[in-house]
Design a protein around this motif. Structure first.
Motif, PDB file in Angstrom:
ATOM      1  N   PRO A  48       0.829  -1.207   0.000  1.00  0.00           N
ATOM      2  CA  PRO A  48       0.000   0.000   0.000  1.00  0.00           C
ATOM      3  C   PRO A  48       0.866   1.261   0.000  1.00  0.00           C
ATOM      4  O   PRO A  48       1.801   1.385   0.789  1.00  0.00           O
ATOM      5  N   LEU A  49       0.546   2.190  -0.903  1.00  0.00           N
ATOM      6  CA  LEU A  49       1.295   3.441  -1.027  1.00  0.00           C
ATOM      7  C   LEU A  49       2.769   3.203  -1.290  1.00  0.00           C
ATOM      8  O   LEU A  49       3.597   4.059  -0.987  1.00  0.00           O
ATOM      9  N   CYS A  50       3.105   2.043  -1.828  1.00  0.00           N
ATOM     10  CA  CYS A  50       4.506   1.696  -2.128  1.00  0.00           C
ATOM     11  C   CYS A  50       5.383   1.882  -0.896  1.00  0.00           C
ATOM     12  O   CYS A  50       6.533   2.324  -0.986  1.00  0.00           O
ATOM     13  N   SER A  51       4.840   1.565   0.278  1.00  0.00           N
ATOM     14  CA  SER A  51       5.521   1.880   1.535  1.00  0.00           C
ATOM     15  C   SER A  51       6.425   0.769   2.033  1.00  0.00           C
ATOM     16  O   SER A  51       7.090   0.933   3.057  1.00  0.00           O
ATOM     17  N   LEU A  52       6.471  -0.382   1.321  1.00  0.00           N
ATOM     18  CA  LEU A  52       7.277  -1.511   1.779  1.00  0.00           C
ATOM     19  C   LEU A  52       8.395  -1.788   0.786  1.00  0.00           C
ATOM     20  O   LEU A  52       8.228  -1.637  -0.421  1.00  0.00           O
ATOM     21  N   CYS A  53       9.543  -2.195   1.320  1.00  0.00           N
ATOM     22  CA  CYS A  53      10.679  -2.549   0.474  1.00  0.00           C
ATOM     23  C   CYS A  53      10.687  -4.054   0.241  1.00  0.00           C
ATOM     24  O   CYS A  53      10.336  -4.831   1.140  1.00  0.00           O
ATOM     25  N   ASP A  54      11.100  -4.470  -0.952  1.00  0.00           N
ATOM     26  CA  ASP A  54      11.182  -5.885  -1.278  1.00  0.00           C
ATOM     27  C   ASP A  54      12.281  -6.567  -0.461  1.00  0.00           C
ATOM     28  O   ASP A  54      13.109  -5.910   0.180  1.00  0.00           O
ATOM     29  N   THR A  55      12.284  -7.903  -0.520  1.00  0.00           N
ATOM     30  CA  THR A  55      13.349  -8.673   0.117  1.00  0.00           C
ATOM     31  C   THR A  55      14.692  -8.295  -0.493  1.00  0.00           C
ATOM     32  O   THR A  55      14.794  -8.069  -1.694  1.00  0.00           O
ATOM     33  N   ASP A  56      15.713  -8.237   0.353  1.00  0.00           N
ATOM     34  CA  ASP A  56      17.062  -7.839  -0.070  1.00  0.00           C
ATOM     35  C   ASP A  56      17.109  -6.393  -0.529  1.00  0.00           C
ATOM     36  O   ASP A  56      17.961  -6.013  -1.341  1.00  0.00           O
ATOM     37  N   HIS A  57      16.207  -5.576  -0.039  1.00  0.00           N
ATOM     38  CA  HIS A  57      16.222  -4.137  -0.274  1.00  0.00           C
ATOM     39  C   HIS A  57      16.100  -3.428   1.075  1.00  0.00           C
ATOM     40  O   HIS A  57      15.632  -4.002   2.058  1.00  0.00           O
ATOM     41  N   TYR A  58      16.538  -2.179   1.110  1.00  0.00           N
ATOM     42  CA  TYR A  58      16.421  -1.392   2.336  1.00  0.00           C
ATOM     43  C   TYR A  58      16.019   0.032   1.973  1.00  0.00           C
ATOM     44  O   TYR A  58      16.240   0.493   0.854  1.00  0.00           O
ATOM     45  N   LEU A  59      15.427   0.727   2.934  1.00  0.00           N
ATOM     46  CA  LEU A  59      14.922   2.078   2.712  1.00  0.00           C
ATOM     47  C   LEU A  59      15.988   3.107   3.049  1.00  0.00           C
ATOM     48  O   LEU A  59      16.573   3.083   4.133  1.00  0.00           O
ATOM     49  N   VAL A  60      16.260   4.017   2.121  1.00  0.00           N
ATOM     50  CA  VAL A  60      17.130   5.167   2.376  1.00  0.00           C
ATOM     51  C   VAL A  60      16.246   6.294   2.892  1.00  0.00           C
ATOM     52  O   VAL A  60      15.445   6.850   2.140  1.00  0.00           O
ATOM     53  N   ALA A  61      16.379   6.601   4.178  1.00  0.00           N
ATOM     54  CA  ALA A  61      15.458   7.546   4.807  1.00  0.00           C
ATOM     55  C   ALA A  61      15.539   8.941   4.193  1.00  0.00           C
ATOM     56  O   ALA A  61      14.533   9.643   4.099  1.00  0.00           O
ATOM     57  N   SER A  62      16.723   9.363   3.761  1.00  0.00           N
ATOM     58  CA  SER A  62      16.879  10.723   3.241  1.00  0.00           C
ATOM     59  C   SER A  62      16.197  10.924   1.895  1.00  0.00           C
ATOM     60  O   SER A  62      15.777  12.036   1.567  1.00  0.00           O
ATOM     61  N   THR A  63      16.072   9.857   1.107  1.00  0.00           N
ATOM     62  CA  THR A  63      15.465   9.969  -0.220  1.00  0.00           C
ATOM     63  C   THR A  63      14.125   9.253  -0.322  1.00  0.00           C
ATOM     64  O   THR A  63      13.376   9.494  -1.264  1.00  0.00           O
TER      65      THR A  63
END
Length: 241
Positions: A48-63
């Motif tokens: 939902p709202l593209c708010s989740l990262c796929d497996t083996d991915h991580y969120l860059v908070a600044s971008t």
């Protein structure tokens, strides 16, 4: 549909007076493709709202973008291999390097000072760019933006350069970065002093003092280069009124 999610995110950010909600909505919009042409999330994000990262991915908070762990670990590993090869070459060629330095001692000190000034200047430029981007500023124009990103390694901000989120089950937060950048120099200094003391334990006191003096000299020069990244992390721990 991601397009609908993005539009909903845009509406929610404009209707909400909470700055944290707006920031979160903006991050989610950044993880979506064009509102007009695509109906899917960007590569690496879903939900939902593209708010989740796929497996083996991580969120860059600044971008607000999900990045691949595999891709982002390739550059540090390659850099480590290159650094290891360079260090090995320097060790095997230390005699020739000493002779070359003796022949060029008239200009070499000035060159090293200019190199340090260049690194410090690029650190300042990169810090200004990252701070500008983190508060929602416009991206730098190409090719200058790519050049600054390419030289970002001189920032010596290890927690930012390495995707530690990929190694942890929880998110690598600011406290983790603060603890690492403040404790690592102390650990390195104590380890280096201990190694020198062990290596010269059978030598004279003069030899030990000379070795410790050289170690402290180079350690302080290294810390001057790492100071911008450390001071920025420490200063980010305090809230501006």
């Amino acid at each position: 549909l991601c397009m609908a999610n993005c539009e909903g995110s845009s509406r929610s950010s404009s209707d909400s007076s909470d700055s944290s909600d707006s920031s979160g909505s903006t991050d989610r919009r950044r993880r979506c493709l064009s509102f007009e042409t695509d109906t899917e999330c960007k590569s690496g994000s879903h939900g939902p709202l593209c708010s989740l990262c796929d497996t083996d991915h991580y969120l860059v908070a600044s971008t607000g973008v999900c990045r691949s762990c595999v891709v982002d670990w390739m550059a540090p590993i390659f850099g480590l291999l290159v650094l290891t090869a360079v260090c090995a070459a320097l060790v095997f060629s230390r005699q020739r390097i000493g002779q070359w330095a003796a022949r060029n001692k008239t200009w070499l000190p000035n060159f090293s000072e200019k190199a340090v000034l260049f690194i410090i200047t690029m650190q300042i430029i990169f810090i200004l760019k990252s701070n500008h981007t983190s508060v929602g500023g416009a991206e730098m124009a190409e090719p200058y933006a790519s050049f600054v990103e390419l030289t970002s390694v001189v920032d010596l901000d290890v927690p930012r350069l390495l995707p530690f989120n990929c190694l942890m089950k929880r998110e690598w937060d600011h406290f983790d970065s603060l603890a690492s950048v403040t404790a690592t120099p102390i650990f390195l200094f104590m380890s280096g002093s201990g190694l020198i003391q062990t290596k010269h334990r059978k030598g004279t006191a003069r030899d030990r003092d000379h070795a410790h003096g050289r170690f402290r000299y180079y350690f302080i020069r290294f810390m001057l280069l790492a100071y911008p990244a450390i001071s920025r992390t420490v200063c980010q721990s305090f809230r501006c009124n």
